[in-house]
Structure formats: structure tokens, C-alpha cells
Design an enzyme around this catalytic site. Structure first.
Site, PDB file in Angstrom:
ATOM      1  N   HIS A 139       0.846  -1.187   0.000  1.00  0.00           N
ATOM      2  CA  HIS A 139       0.000   0.000   0.000  1.00  0.00           C
ATOM      3  C   HIS A 139       0.887   1.245   0.000  1.00  0.00           C
ATOM      4  O   HIS A 139       1.847   1.309   0.778  1.00  0.00           O
ATOM      5  CB  HIS A 139      -0.917   0.003   1.234  1.00  0.00           C
ATOM      6  CG  HIS A 139      -1.853   1.177   1.269  1.00  0.00           C
ATOM      7  ND1 HIS A 139      -2.963   1.248   0.442  1.00  0.00           N
ATOM      8  CD2 HIS A 139      -1.838   2.313   1.992  1.00  0.00           C
ATOM      9  CE1 HIS A 139      -3.588   2.390   0.677  1.00  0.00           C
ATOM     10  NE2 HIS A 139      -2.926   3.050   1.603  1.00  0.00           N
ATOM     11  N   GLU A 175      -9.802  -9.786   6.078  1.00  0.00           N
ATOM     12  CA  GLU A 175     -11.114  -9.505   5.499  1.00  0.00           C
ATOM     13  C   GLU A 175     -11.487  -8.025   5.544  1.00  0.00           C
ATOM     14  O   GLU A 175     -12.507  -7.622   4.994  1.00  0.00           O
ATOM     15  CB  GLU A 175     -12.186 -10.356   6.192  1.00  0.00           C
ATOM     16  CG  GLU A 175     -12.016 -11.847   5.908  1.00  0.00           C
ATOM     17  CD  GLU A 175     -13.100 -12.696   6.552  1.00  0.00           C
ATOM     18  OE1 GLU A 175     -14.261 -12.251   6.610  1.00  0.00           O
ATOM     19  OE2 GLU A 175     -12.785 -13.818   7.017  1.00  0.00           O
TER      20      GLU A 175
END
Length: 208
Positions: A110, A148
Site C-alpha cells: 500500500h 477480510e
């Protein structure tokens, strides 16, 4: 030998950094067994071909609904029997089924220092636009395991990059890639291949 599937969406510069790391010996005991892409005709697919790596394009436009696309995406990854899945500029939310099956075996890079400028809506140039708008003096990149949530998995490694007064989102993006992303993503793969990365209670430790 660590079998790696790399998932990409665009230019594939992080993919190239991994390919180069394997080629120059800075990433050991690692093989990219497949590149999976969600966009046809992008540079990443050309990079895979040039390196002799099998590639598969799974575009959501080719499926009647999201469920069918996600099922095909999972199949395209699982067929390659990976030990590690690397999201290298992959602009698709990974299906829950895949995350659960490959717990702590999916990593993402990221372009910010998580928890800053991450989560829903923070991708590509938007991350750097937000960093400049906030006036931060230091930004960088983060490699983390995928869970998740969105950019919420255990952090493996981070590298800081200085923000310049005259930066634009484009110049900052380029410097974060060159000074951070292309450095720490291959290195994290190398550490995982060496069995030096452990996850306990949601935290990562790197062993000698």
C-alpha cells in the site's frame, strides 16, 4: 521454492521489481508461477510475457455478475497452487473465500504508512493527493498481510519517504514507488521465502 502468484491491474511496476529481484538474486528460493490480471491489455501482462511467466486475465466485464467473476478469479489463483499470493497494484477486493483459504499467505503493498491514508477509497493517486492535502512531511509504503478488512491486516514492513514542498501527486507517487514499494515488497517476499516471517496475535515478527 516459494511458489508465488502475483495479482495486478495496471502497469506492473511492482511486478517488475519482484521479477528483477528474483533475476538478480536479491530474492531467493522464489518463483512466480502465474500472473493474474483483471484488466486486458495492460503493461503488466507484457512484463509477464517478457519474463516468460504464465499470465491469466480475468476481467469482470466477461462475467454476468460479481459472484461469477470472483469464482473465476479464485480458480485462476488456486490452479497455480501458490504458497504466497502477492497483490501488486491489484485494484480488486479479494474474495473472502480466498482470504480464508490463504490466511497469512496473501500480502499487499500500500502506498502510504498504514494506518494513514488507507481503507476504502484510498488507492492509486488518491492516496498521494490525500497526503499532500493533509500536509504531511513523511509518507511511504507498507507491506501487510491481507485479512477480510481493507488495509487492516498485520503489517510486515514499512519504509518512510520524505514529502517535498513542490511535490505533485504524480511526483510523490513515483518517489514512493522507487524509494519504498520497489524496495520493501521484494524484500518481504524474500523473508517469507526464508521462513523468517511469523504472525502471532495479529502482529508480525521477523526472525533471524
Amino acid at each position: 521454492m516459494l511458489r508465488v502468484v502475483v495479482c495486478v491491474s495496471g502497469g506492473g511496476t511492482n511486478l517488475q521489481a519482484i521479477i528483477d529481484g528474483i533475476a538478480n538474486g536479491s530474492v531467493f528460493h522464489t518463483e512466480i508461477v502465474r500472473v493474474v490480471c483483471n484488466n486486458p491489455g495492460v503493461r503488466a501482462l507484457e512484463r509477464a510475457k517478457a519474463a516468460g511467466i504464465e499470465s491469466v486475465c480475468v476481467s469482470p466485464k466477461d462475467f454476468e455478475d460479481r459472484g461469477a467473476f470472483e469464482a473465476a478469479l479464485c480458480r485462476s489463483v488456486e490452479e497455480a497452487s501458490p504458497d504466497l499470493i502477492v497483490l501488486a497494484g491489484f485494484m480488486v477486493k479479494v474474495p473472502t473465500e480466498l482470504i480464508r483459504k490463504y490466511e497469512n499467505r496473501i500480502i499487499n503493498v500500500h502506498p502510504a504508512l498504514i494506518p494513514a491514508f488507507c481503507g476504502k477509497g484510498y488507492y492509486g493517486l488518491r492516496v498521494h493527493e490525500a497526503a499532500l492535502a493533509r500536509g504531511v512531511k513523511i509518507t511511504g509504503a507498507t507491506v501487510h498481510f491481507v485479512d477480510e478488512g481493507m488495509d487492516s491486516g498485520p503489517i510486515i514492513m514499512q519504509k518512510a519517504v520524505e514529502v517535498h514542498e513542490d511535490d505533485t501527486p504524480e511526483t510523490l507517487q513515483r518517489r514512493v514507488m522507487e524509494e519504498a514499494e520497489w524496495v520493501i515488497l521484494p524484500w518481504c517476499i524474500n523473508l517469507i521465502a526464508a521462513g523468517q516471517v511469523k504472525v502471532e496475535n495479529g502482529r508480525v515478527t521477523v526472525t533471524e
